[in-house]
Design a protein around this motif. Structure first.
Motif, short mmCIF file in Angstrom:
data_model
loop_
_atom_site.label_atom_id
_atom_site.label_comp_id
_atom_site.label_asym_id
_atom_site.label_seq_id
_atom_site.Cartn_x
_atom_site.Cartn_y
_atom_site.Cartn_z
N GLN A 297 39.41 -66.37 8.48
CA GLN A 297 40.38 -65.35 8.74
C GLN A 297 41.52 -66.17 9.39
OE1 GLN A 297 38.65 -62.63 11.15
NE2 GLN A 297 38.49 -61.05 9.84
N ARG B 40 35.66 -61.17 0.01
CA ARG B 40 36.78 -60.41 -0.77
C ARG B 40 37.76 -59.81 0.12
NH1 ARG B 40 32.24 -57.29 -4.69
NH2 ARG B 40 32.26 -58.92 -6.27
N GLU B 41 37.38 -59.13 1.10
CA GLU B 41 38.53 -58.59 2.02
C GLU B 41 39.31 -59.61 2.71
OE1 GLU B 41 36.49 -56.09 5.01
OE2 GLU B 41 35.17 -55.08 3.39
N ILE B 42 38.81 -60.74 3.37
CA ILE B 42 39.47 -61.62 3.67
C ILE B 42 40.55 -62.54 2.61
CG2 ILE B 42 39.34 -63.97 4.76
CD1 ILE B 42 36.84 -62.99 6.26
N ARG C 272 33.21 -65.45 9.68
CA ARG C 272 34.37 -64.64 9.31
C ARG C 272 35.71 -64.84 10.01
NH1 ARG C 272 31.95 -60.38 11.23
NH2 ARG C 272 30.72 -60.07 9.44
N ALA D 65 41.56 -61.44 -0.44
CA ALA D 65 42.25 -60.29 -1.18
C ALA D 65 43.86 -60.50 -1.18
CB ALA D 65 41.82 -58.95 -1.02
N SER E 169 31.30 -59.06 0.73
CA SER E 169 32.39 -58.20 1.05
C SER E 169 33.58 -58.81 1.92
CB SER E 169 31.85 -56.99 1.78
OG SER E 169 30.94 -56.32 0.98
N ASP E 170 33.08 -59.70 2.92
CA ASP E 170 33.80 -60.35 3.79
C ASP E 170 34.93 -61.31 3.01
OD1 ASP E 170 32.71 -59.31 6.00
OD2 ASP E 170 31.61 -60.99 6.52
#
Length: 67
Positions: free
Chosen positions: A17, A54-56, A13, A58, A51-52
């Motif tokens: 990032q 998609r969030e990172i 993660r 997005a 989810s990670d």
């Protein structure tokens, strides 16, 4: 060692990032450029991995098709 300790998720993660933060614009400006991350079998056993990603990515200039 990262896998057996469970830290593989945090490290992956953090790496995603960092790539977004430090190289996102350069990668995003080159649509034919692809970037990859090594995932382990453990990543595929966790819904959080999706989810990670998609969030990172997005809000990133890196398109999901570049991953």
């Amino acid at each position: 060692m990262l896998e057996s300790s469970g830290l593989i998720f945090d490290v992956t993660r953090a790496l995603m990032q960092r790539v977004c933060r430090e190289a996102g614009a350069a990668i995003g400006n080159r649509p034919g450029f692809k970037i990859s991350f090594n995932l382990t079998a453990l990543h595929f056993s966790q819904d959080a991995t999706i989810s990670d990603v998609r969030e990172i990515f997005a809000g990133s200039p890196i398109a999901l098709t570049q991953l």
